[in-house]
Design a protein around this motif. Sequence first.
Motif, PDB file in Angstrom:
ATOM      1  N   LEU A 164       0.828  -1.192   0.000  1.00 51.44           N
ATOM      2  CA  LEU A 164       0.000   0.000   0.000  1.00 51.44           C
ATOM      3  C   LEU A 164       0.872   1.255   0.000  1.00 51.44           C
ATOM      4  CD1 LEU A 164      -2.697  -1.046   2.628  1.00 51.44           C
ATOM      5  CD2 LEU A 164      -2.795  -1.270   0.145  1.00 51.44           C
ATOM      6  N   VAL A 165       0.324   2.341  -0.517  1.00 52.42           N
ATOM      7  CA  VAL A 165       1.070   3.589  -0.634  1.00 52.42           C
ATOM      8  C   VAL A 165       0.100   4.754  -0.566  1.00 52.42           C
ATOM      9  CG1 VAL A 165       0.932   3.551  -3.143  1.00 52.42           C
ATOM     10  CG2 VAL A 165       2.780   4.821  -2.054  1.00 52.42           C
ATOM     11  N   ASP A 166       0.563   5.895  -0.094  1.00 47.93           N
ATOM     12  CA  ASP A 166      -0.264   7.097  -0.092  1.00 47.93           C
ATOM     13  C   ASP A 166      -0.468   7.601  -1.507  1.00 47.93           C
ATOM     14  OD1 ASP A 166      -0.760   7.288   2.602  1.00 47.93           O
ATOM     15  OD2 ASP A 166       1.033   8.491   3.000  1.00 47.93           O
ATOM     16  N   VAL A 167      -1.628   8.200  -1.762  1.00 45.32           N
ATOM     17  CA  VAL A 167      -1.902   8.770  -3.076  1.00 45.32           C
ATOM     18  C   VAL A 167      -0.900   9.878  -3.392  1.00 45.32           C
ATOM     19  CG1 VAL A 167      -3.635   9.926  -4.492  1.00 45.32           C
ATOM     20  CG2 VAL A 167      -4.342   8.211  -2.825  1.00 45.32           C
ATOM     21  N   ALA A 168      -0.531  10.680  -2.386  1.00 45.88           N
ATOM     22  CA  ALA A 168       0.434  11.757  -2.614  1.00 45.88           C
ATOM     23  C   ALA A 168       1.761  11.209  -3.123  1.00 45.88           C
ATOM     24  CB  ALA A 168       0.649  12.549  -1.323  1.00 45.88           C
ATOM     25  N   THR A 169       2.145  10.024  -2.659  1.00 45.26           N
ATOM     26  CA  THR A 169       3.384   9.411  -3.137  1.00 45.26           C
ATOM     27  C   THR A 169       3.275   9.033  -4.610  1.00 45.26           C
ATOM     28  OG1 THR A 169       3.794   8.528  -0.917  1.00 45.26           O
ATOM     29  CG2 THR A 169       5.019   7.535  -2.737  1.00 45.26           C
ATOM     30  N   LEU A 170       2.131   8.504  -5.011  1.00 44.57           N
ATOM     31  CA  LEU A 170       1.932   8.155  -6.418  1.00 44.57           C
ATOM     32  C   LEU A 170       1.927   9.401  -7.301  1.00 44.57           C
ATOM     33  CD1 LEU A 170      -0.840   5.378  -6.275  1.00 44.57           C
ATOM     34  CD2 LEU A 170       1.582   5.095  -6.838  1.00 44.57           C
ATOM     35  N   VAL A 171       1.305  10.470  -6.829  1.00 40.78           N
ATOM     36  CA  VAL A 171       1.255  11.705  -7.614  1.00 40.78           C
ATOM     37  C   VAL A 171       2.660  12.242  -7.844  1.00 40.78           C
ATOM     38  CG1 VAL A 171       0.476  14.105  -7.632  1.00 40.78           C
ATOM     39  CG2 VAL A 171      -1.072  12.298  -6.873  1.00 40.78           C
ATOM     40  N   SER A 172       3.491  12.211  -6.814  1.00 39.82           N
ATOM     41  CA  SER A 172       4.864  12.703  -6.972  1.00 39.82           C
ATOM     42  C   SER A 172       5.724  11.750  -7.800  1.00 39.82           C
ATOM     43  CB  SER A 172       5.494  12.916  -5.596  1.00 39.82           C
ATOM     44  OG  SER A 172       5.557  11.692  -4.876  1.00 39.82           O
ATOM     45  N   LYS A 173       5.405  10.466  -7.764  1.00 37.42           N
ATOM     46  CA  LYS A 173       6.189   9.480  -8.518  1.00 37.42           C
ATOM     47  C   LYS A 173       5.832   9.483 -10.001  1.00 37.42           C
ATOM     48  CE  LYS A 173       7.491   4.568  -8.438  1.00 37.42           C
ATOM     49  NZ  LYS A 173       8.932   4.812  -8.245  1.00 37.42           N
ATOM     50  N   TYR A 174       4.569   9.811 -10.308  1.00 38.61           N
ATOM     51  CA  TYR A 174       4.103   9.830 -11.696  1.00 38.61           C
ATOM     52  C   TYR A 174       3.492  11.207 -12.005  1.00 38.61           C
ATOM     53  CZ  TYR A 174       4.565   4.791 -11.166  1.00 38.61           C
ATOM     54  OH  TYR A 174       5.045   3.525 -10.918  1.00 38.61           O
ATOM     55  N   PRO A 175       4.337  12.246 -12.101  1.00 40.54           N
ATOM     56  CA  PRO A 175       3.810  13.604 -12.315  1.00 40.54           C
ATOM     57  C   PRO A 175       3.197  13.820 -13.687  1.00 40.54           C
ATOM     58  CG  PRO A 175       6.204  13.587 -12.483  1.00 40.54           C
ATOM     59  CD  PRO A 175       5.805  12.214 -12.030  1.00 40.54           C
ATOM     60  N   ASN A 176       3.469  12.915 -14.630  1.00 37.23           N
ATOM     61  CA  ASN A 176       2.976  13.095 -15.998  1.00 37.23           C
ATOM     62  C   ASN A 176       1.706  12.308 -16.289  1.00 37.23           C
ATOM     63  OD1 ASN A 176       5.193  14.768 -16.682  1.00 37.23           O
ATOM     64  ND2 ASN A 176       6.485  12.962 -17.043  1.00 37.23           N
ATOM     65  N   ARG A 177       1.110  11.705 -15.250  1.00 43.23           N
ATOM     66  CA  ARG A 177      -0.114  10.935 -15.448  1.00 43.23           C
ATOM     67  C   ARG A 177      -1.065  11.185 -14.294  1.00 43.23           C
ATOM     68  NH1 ARG A 177       1.780   4.843 -16.612  1.00 43.23           N
ATOM     69  NH2 ARG A 177      -0.414   4.613 -17.241  1.00 43.23           N
ATOM     70  N   PRO A 178      -2.363  11.230 -14.549  1.00 41.94           N
ATOM     71  CA  PRO A 178      -3.336  11.353 -13.445  1.00 41.94           C
ATOM     72  C   PRO A 178      -3.466  10.035 -12.693  1.00 41.94           C
ATOM     73  CG  PRO A 178      -4.475  11.172 -15.545  1.00 41.94           C
ATOM     74  CD  PRO A 178      -3.014  11.248 -15.867  1.00 41.94           C
ATOM     75  N   ILE A 179      -4.004  10.108 -11.495  1.00 39.89           N
ATOM     76  CA  ILE A 179      -4.219   8.936 -10.643  1.00 39.89           C
ATOM     77  C   ILE A 179      -5.716   8.698 -10.534  1.00 39.89           C
ATOM     78  CG2 ILE A 179      -3.732   7.867  -8.418  1.00 39.89           C
ATOM     79  CD1 ILE A 179      -1.232   8.626  -9.999  1.00 39.89           C
ATOM     80  N   VAL A 180      -6.149   7.478 -10.803  1.00 34.86           N
ATOM     81  CA  VAL A 180      -7.565   7.124 -10.701  1.00 34.86           C
ATOM     82  C   VAL A 180      -7.818   6.403  -9.387  1.00 34.86           C
ATOM     83  CG1 VAL A 180      -9.386   5.644 -11.608  1.00 34.86           C
ATOM     84  CG2 VAL A 180      -8.052   7.051 -13.160  1.00 34.86           C
ATOM     85  N   ILE A 181      -8.810   6.894  -8.662  1.00 31.60           N
ATOM     86  CA  ILE A 181      -9.267   6.252  -7.424  1.00 31.60           C
ATOM     87  C   ILE A 181     -10.739   5.884  -7.599  1.00 31.60           C
ATOM     88  CG2 ILE A 181      -9.728   6.581  -4.967  1.00 31.60           C
ATOM     89  CD1 ILE A 181      -7.404   8.476  -4.838  1.00 31.60           C
ATOM     90  N   PHE A 182     -11.089   4.662  -7.223  1.00 32.60           N
ATOM     91  CA  PHE A 182     -12.493   4.253  -7.154  1.00 32.60           C
ATOM     92  C   PHE A 182     -12.883   4.271  -5.677  1.00 32.60           C
ATOM     93  CE2 PHE A 182     -10.893   2.029 -10.987  1.00 32.60           C
ATOM     94  CZ  PHE A 182     -11.711   2.630 -11.936  1.00 32.60           C
ATOM     95  N   PRO A 183     -13.316   5.421  -5.157  1.00 35.03           N
ATOM     96  CA  PRO A 183     -13.471   5.564  -3.700  1.00 35.03           C
ATOM     97  C   PRO A 183     -14.592   4.745  -3.092  1.00 35.03           C
ATOM     98  CG  PRO A 183     -14.291   7.519  -4.840  1.00 35.03           C
ATOM     99  CD  PRO A 183     -13.620   6.673  -5.880  1.00 35.03           C
ATOM    100  N   GLU A 184     -15.511   4.224  -3.917  1.00 33.96           N
ATOM    101  CA  GLU A 184     -16.559   3.368  -3.365  1.00 33.96           C
ATOM    102  C   GLU A 184     -16.041   1.980  -3.027  1.00 33.96           C
ATOM    103  OE1 GLU A 184     -20.696   4.252  -5.281  1.00 33.96           O
ATOM    104  OE2 GLU A 184     -19.171   4.516  -6.851  1.00 33.96           O
ATOM    105  N   CYS A 185     -14.868   1.621  -3.545  1.00 28.66           N
ATOM    106  CA  CYS A 185     -14.166   0.373  -3.223  1.00 28.66           C
ATOM    107  C   CYS A 185     -14.757  -0.874  -3.873  1.00 28.66           C
ATOM    108  CB  CYS A 185     -14.072   0.138  -1.715  1.00 28.66           C
ATOM    109  SG  CYS A 185     -13.300   1.491  -0.818  1.00 28.66           S
ATOM    110  N   THR A 186     -15.969  -0.835  -4.346  1.00 28.63           N
ATOM    111  CA  THR A 186     -16.608  -1.979  -4.994  1.00 28.63           C
ATOM    112  C   THR A 186     -17.660  -1.469  -5.964  1.00 28.63           C
ATOM    113  OG1 THR A 186     -17.726  -4.099  -4.586  1.00 28.63           O
ATOM    114  CG2 THR A 186     -18.382  -2.229  -3.225  1.00 28.63           C
ATOM    115  N   THR A 187     -18.101  -2.343  -6.852  1.00 27.61           N
ATOM    116  CA  THR A 187     -19.056  -1.925  -7.874  1.00 27.61           C
ATOM    117  C   THR A 187     -20.480  -1.868  -7.327  1.00 27.61           C
ATOM    118  OG1 THR A 187     -19.229  -4.230  -8.588  1.00 27.61           O
ATOM    119  CG2 THR A 187     -17.709  -2.808  -9.809  1.00 27.61           C
ATOM    120  N   THR A 188     -21.292  -1.033  -7.974  1.00 19.73           N
ATOM    121  CA  THR A 188     -22.716  -0.935  -7.676  1.00 19.73           C
ATOM    122  C   THR A 188     -23.494  -1.091  -8.978  1.00 19.73           C
ATOM    123  OG1 THR A 188     -22.872   1.459  -8.032  1.00 19.73           O
ATOM    124  CG2 THR A 188     -22.158   0.719  -5.847  1.00 19.73           C
TER     125      THR A 188
END
Length: 333
Positions: A164-188
Motif C-alpha cells: 500500500l502507498v499514499d496517493v500523494a506518493t503516487l502523484v509525486s512518482k508519476y507527475p505526468n499521469r493522473p491517478i484514478v481512485i475508485f473511492p466506493e471500493c466496490t461496484t454498484t
Amino acid sequence: MEKFSQFRDRGSGIAPFLPIPSEPLGWQAPLRFFLFCFRLPLFLFITLTYFLILQWLPIGSLGKKAALWCILGVPSIWWIDLQVDGVRKGSLSKHQQARLPQPGSVIASSFTSPIDAVYLAAIFDPIFTASYPNTKRVERISLLQAILRAFAQPSVLPEPGTQLVDVATLVSKYPNRPIVIFPECTTTNSRGILPLSHSLLGVHSKTKIFPVSLRYTPVDVVTPIPGSYISFLWTLLSKPTHCIRVRIAECVQRGANALDTPPARSTRQTTYNTNYLDTLDQEIDGDITSAEKALLDQVGDSLARLGRVKRVGLGVKEKVDFVRMWSKMRKTW
C-alpha cells in the motif's frame, strides 16, 4: 427480491447491489445472437492482443489509446455524451486546462462496470489504484487488474502481503499521469453512491481531485454481482450499441491544515514496502477531522449529483453480506 430488502438503504429504499435485469430478447433475438457470435471472436482477439502484446511494446500513449478505443469499438461504445461543470457546450477547448483532469491530478470515479477502467485508460492514460474503506493508503494496480476488480469479490481489508502507498506518493512518482481512485471500493448497479473510502484523504492539498461519473445506456452492462463474466459479455456484445454518459465536476482540493495535521497514531512514513500488517492500525472513522469528512462529503455529493442518484448508507461490509446471501440463495434456486 423482497428477500434482499435488508440490503436497501433505509432512507431512500435504494438497493445498490441488486443486478439490473436485461431486456427481453423479443423480436431482436436473431439479431442479438448474430451480433454476439460475430463480435465475440473479434473482441477476444483484440483484447488478448492488447494485454498480451501491445501493452508491453514501446508504442507510446497514443498507440495504447488507439488500441483501447478498438476494444471499445467492437461492442459499438461510440456515442460519448460528455458534460463538464462550469463549461457551456462548444466552449470546452477554451477551459480544457482548468476543467479536465490533467497529469498530476486525481480522478475520483464512480465504479459500476469494467468499461469504466477501459474508458478512463483510453482518455487519460492514468495510474489505477484500488481503495479499501478505512485506510488512506491505496494499492497500485494495472489496467487489467482494474477491469477484473469489477468482477471481484468485495473486500474490506487488503489481502496479506498487499503493498500500500499514499496517493500523494503516487502523484509525486508519476507527475505526468493522473491517478484514478475508485473511492466506493466496490461496484454498484449505478443507482446509488456508497460511502467513500478514506483514500481520498491521502491527497496533497495542492492536488486537484476531479469527481467523474460514468453512466451507461442501456444500464445493464453494470456488474454489481461478482463473477458475472458470461452475462456481462452477452449483454455487452449482443446489443447494437451502448452510450456512455460522462460527467466531470469542478475540481476539489484539500485544505492545507487538514492534510498537514495527520491523526496522532499515523506517524509511519509511507513507502511501497507498507504491507498488510500496517493496515491494522490505520485510520478509522473516529480519526478523521471535520475538514476531512467535509472533503469526502463534497466528493460524494458531486458523484451523486453528476449521476442523478442519491448517496446511500450501505458500504463494502454490507455488500460482502449481500454477496454471501445472494450466492446461497442462487444455489437453492
